[in-house]
Design a protein around this motif. Structure first.
Motif, short mmCIF file in Angstrom:
data_model
loop_
_atom_site.label_atom_id
_atom_site.label_comp_id
_atom_site.label_asym_id
_atom_site.label_seq_id
_atom_site.Cartn_x
_atom_site.Cartn_y
_atom_site.Cartn_z
N ILE A 134 0.85 -1.18 0.00
CA ILE A 134 0.00 0.00 0.00
C ILE A 134 0.89 1.24 0.00
CG2 ILE A 134 -1.79 1.27 1.23
CD1 ILE A 134 -2.75 -1.35 2.40
N GLY A 138 -2.37 5.65 -0.41
CA GLY A 138 -3.47 4.70 -0.24
C GLY A 138 -3.66 3.74 -1.40
N ARG A 139 -2.94 3.96 -2.50
CA ARG A 139 -3.06 3.05 -3.64
C ARG A 139 -2.42 1.71 -3.34
NH1 ARG A 139 -0.05 3.99 -7.54
NH2 ARG A 139 1.28 5.54 -6.50
N LYS A 140 -3.03 0.65 -3.85
CA LYS A 140 -2.45 -0.67 -3.73
C LYS A 140 -1.69 -1.00 -5.01
CE LYS A 140 -6.13 -2.40 -0.72
NZ LYS A 140 -7.26 -3.37 -0.58
N ASP A 171 -3.63 1.98 -10.16
CA ASP A 171 -4.28 1.66 -8.90
C ASP A 171 -4.83 0.25 -9.02
OD1 ASP A 171 -5.23 1.87 -6.35
OD2 ASP A 171 -6.86 3.25 -6.83
#
Length: 285
Positions: A134, A138-140, A171
């Motif tokens: 992560i 906040g992007r995975k 993303d």
């Protein structure tokens, strides 16, 4: 011409031709379809396919489903700019209702029209080595997915969808198989439709893709379906404009049956909300 052929011709004229005429009227009112999309070709392809679609009782949907839900499913197909001949959507009967469901390919097409550069979904199989991290925003991001050839055919334990945004940033949305099946439980077939049973992998990719792209598609300004600088216009607005223009209030166009809400048969809650919004914007047939 046989009696059955005559009945099919009458049904076609009362539904396919009605939808074609209605779309033309909406376009006069300002409703825009995606560039290079032919609603006539899509409707003809849909009509040919519908003649072979059957209910669970092996009865033709053109005889068992209500005329209004057939027309609404065709209208939704055209509104989204999809063509069933390209596997971008398919028609599913639920009792007396017929619903147009967007396929994985259709989802990718809609996402690209909304401005996404690319959309790719993959399955995570039992035995795969899968890792992600992560980012600070906040992007995975998938850091590793090792899927040996011998794993093909193993049980599905999850799925993920990578979307490439207009600026090139990626993303990822990730779902476990438990989450996917829980999503299926929100629909009428509870994950037990022929599509779910026979094509579990494709349906899993469809579900995770739907969740991954919904924010970008739902927040788009409809610029993806416009071929000029004309402001986007909903079907309802186009319909009102066309009604005012042609004084169509003096005549009645459409079927006598009530509009059937297909909210109960959508894939998951998020899609259910999207379906409801789309249907509220559709003029009644």
């Amino acid at each position: 011409m046989s009696t059955q052929s005559k009945e099919l011709q009458v049904t076609k004229e009362s539904m396919v031709d009605n939808v074609t005429n209605r779309i033309a009227e909406l376009q006069e009112g300002g409703f825009k379809l995606p560039p290079n999309y032919s609603p006539q070709n899509a409707l003809q392809s849909a009509w040919l396919m519908l003649q072979d679609v059957q209910t669970r009782d092996k009865k033709p949907v053109l005889q068992e489903c209500s005329k209004n839900t057939i027309a609404m499913s065709l209208f939704k197909m055209v509104q989204l700019g999809l063509n069933p001949a390209k596997n971008q959507c398919y028609f599913v009967p639920y009792g007396k209702d017929l619903v147009c469901m967007t396929s994985y390919f259709g989802q990718v097409l809609i996402a690209k029209r909304a401005g996404l550069q690319d959309v790719k979904a993959n399955l995570i199989l039992k035995g795969d080595k899968f890792n992600y991290q992560i980012e600070a925003d906040g992007r995975k991001v998938v850091t590793n997915h090792d899927q040996p050839f011998e794993n093909l055919g193993n049980d599905i334990i999850g799925a993920y969808c990578v979307v490439t945004l207009p600026d090139g940033v990626q993303d990822t949305d990730i779902m476990t198989i438990a989450e996917i099946k829980q999503s299926w439980q929100q629909g009428a077939p509870k994950g037990n439709s022929p599509a779910h049973r026979n094509f579990e992998g494709e349906m899993a990719k469809r579900t995770v893709t739907n969740r991954a792209i919904k924010m970008y598609v739902n927040s788009s300004d409809d610029g993806s379906i416009l071929d000029d600088d004309t402001p986007a216009m909903s079907p309802t607005e186009a319909y009102v404009n066309q009604e005012i223009k042609s004084n169509a209030h003096k005549k009645s166009i459409g079927f006598d049956e009530d509009v059937v809400d297909a909210e109960e048969v959508v894939e998951d809650k998020a899609e259910s909300k999207q379906e409801t919004t789309q249907q509220e914007s559709m003029p009644n047939f």
